[in-house]
Scaffold this motif. Structure first.
Motif, PDB file in Angstrom:
ATOM      1  N   LEU A   1      86.079   4.516 -17.687  1.00 24.31           N
ATOM      2  CA  LEU A   1      85.504   4.885 -16.392  1.00 24.31           C
ATOM      3  C   LEU A   1      85.531   6.399 -16.205  1.00 24.31           C
ATOM      4  O   LEU A   1      84.519   7.019 -15.877  1.00 24.31           O
ATOM      5  CB  LEU A   1      86.283   4.203 -15.265  1.00 24.31           C
ATOM      6  N   ILE A   2      86.677   7.005 -16.455  1.00 22.83           N
ATOM      7  CA  ILE A   2      86.812   8.462 -16.319  1.00 22.83           C
ATOM      8  C   ILE A   2      85.896   9.174 -17.302  1.00 22.83           C
ATOM      9  O   ILE A   2      85.244  10.163 -16.951  1.00 22.83           O
ATOM     10  CB  ILE A   2      88.279   8.886 -16.502  1.00 22.83           C
ATOM     11  N   ASP A   3      85.830   8.674 -18.532  1.00 26.88           N
ATOM     12  CA  ASP A   3      84.939   9.274 -19.533  1.00 26.88           C
ATOM     13  C   ASP A   3      83.491   9.260 -19.057  1.00 26.88           C
ATOM     14  O   ASP A   3      82.774  10.257 -19.185  1.00 26.88           O
ATOM     15  CB  ASP A   3      85.042   8.529 -20.870  1.00 26.88           C
ATOM     16  N   ARG A   4      83.045   8.111 -18.506  1.00 26.34           N
ATOM     17  CA  ARG A   4      81.669   8.013 -18.008  1.00 26.34           C
ATOM     18  C   ARG A   4      81.416   8.998 -16.868  1.00 26.34           C
ATOM     19  O   ARG A   4      80.396   9.691 -16.845  1.00 26.34           O
ATOM     20  CB  ARG A   4      81.368   6.593 -17.502  1.00 26.34           C
ATOM     21  N   LEU A   5      82.344   9.064 -15.930  1.00 25.59           N
ATOM     22  CA  LEU A   5      82.175   9.955 -14.784  1.00 25.59           C
ATOM     23  C   LEU A   5      82.218  11.421 -15.194  1.00 25.59           C
ATOM     24  O   LEU A   5      81.485  12.250 -14.662  1.00 25.59           O
ATOM     25  CB  LEU A   5      83.234   9.660 -13.716  1.00 25.59           C
ATOM     26  N   GLU A   6      83.075  11.733 -16.159  1.00 26.60           N
ATOM     27  CA  GLU A   6      83.151  13.113 -16.644  1.00 26.60           C
ATOM     28  C   GLU A   6      81.875  13.481 -17.395  1.00 26.60           C
ATOM     29  O   GLU A   6      81.309  14.559 -17.192  1.00 26.60           O
ATOM     30  CB  GLU A   6      84.377  13.294 -17.542  1.00 26.60           C
ATOM     31  N   HIS A   7      81.404  12.586 -18.241  1.00 29.04           N
ATOM     32  CA  HIS A   7      80.177  12.825 -19.006  1.00 29.04           C
ATOM     33  C   HIS A   7      78.978  13.025 -18.074  1.00 29.04           C
ATOM     34  O   HIS A   7      78.100  13.850 -18.344  1.00 29.04           O
ATOM     35  CB  HIS A   7      79.919  11.672 -19.969  1.00 29.04           C
ATOM     36  N   ALA A   8      78.953  12.283 -16.965  1.00 31.11           N
ATOM     37  CA  ALA A   8      77.860  12.390 -16.001  1.00 31.11           C
ATOM     38  C   ALA A   8      78.012  13.611 -15.087  1.00 31.11           C
ATOM     39  O   ALA A   8      77.106  13.926 -14.326  1.00 31.11           O
ATOM     40  CB  ALA A   8      77.788  11.118 -15.161  1.00 31.11           C
ATOM     41  N   GLY A   9      79.166  14.293 -15.171  1.00 30.93           N
ATOM     42  CA  GLY A   9      79.369  15.496 -14.373  1.00 30.93           C
ATOM     43  C   GLY A   9      79.936  15.253 -12.984  1.00 30.93           C
ATOM     44  O   GLY A   9      79.930  16.150 -12.144  1.00 30.93           O
ATOM     45  N   TYR A  10      80.458  14.061 -12.729  1.00 32.39           N
ATOM     46  CA  TYR A  10      80.990  13.747 -11.405  1.00 32.39           C
ATOM     47  C   TYR A  10      82.469  14.049 -11.244  1.00 32.39           C
ATOM     48  O   TYR A  10      82.938  14.202 -10.117  1.00 32.39           O
ATOM     49  CB  TYR A  10      80.748  12.278 -11.066  1.00 32.39           C
TER      50      TYR A  10
END
Length: 83
Positions: free
Chosen positions: A49-58
């Motif tokens: 979850l954190i990886d996805r949010l970080e990758h998306a810039g959030y």
């Protein structure tokens, strides 16, 4: 519930991703363990979850100044300039 899904879809996020962002916005920076406990996720899904949010810039990871180890990052939402 439908409103949350529509909001998440508008941001190209899943409902759990948006839920986690809302938690971070309301409470501020926290460790991955704290975020997992608040979302009800175990460690593996929380990391993804954190990886996805970080990758998306959030979100961004930063060292937790209170932790003795740098392997325990805190997660905080950036200023909302991405949208």
């Amino acid at each position: 519930m439908l409103h949350a899904r529509a909001g998440a879809k508008a941001l190209d996020l899943g409902a759990t991703d948006l839920y986690a962002l809302n938690i971070l916005e309301l409470t501020g920076p926290m460790t991955p363990g704290e975020l997992g406990a608040r979302t009800g996720l175990t460690t593996g899904p929380t990391t993804r979850l954190i990886d996805r949010l970080e990758h998306a810039g959030y979100v961004r990871r930063s060292a937790d100044p209170g932790a003795k180890s740098s392997s325990n990052p805190s997660i905080s939402p950036p200023t909302w300039t991405r949208c």
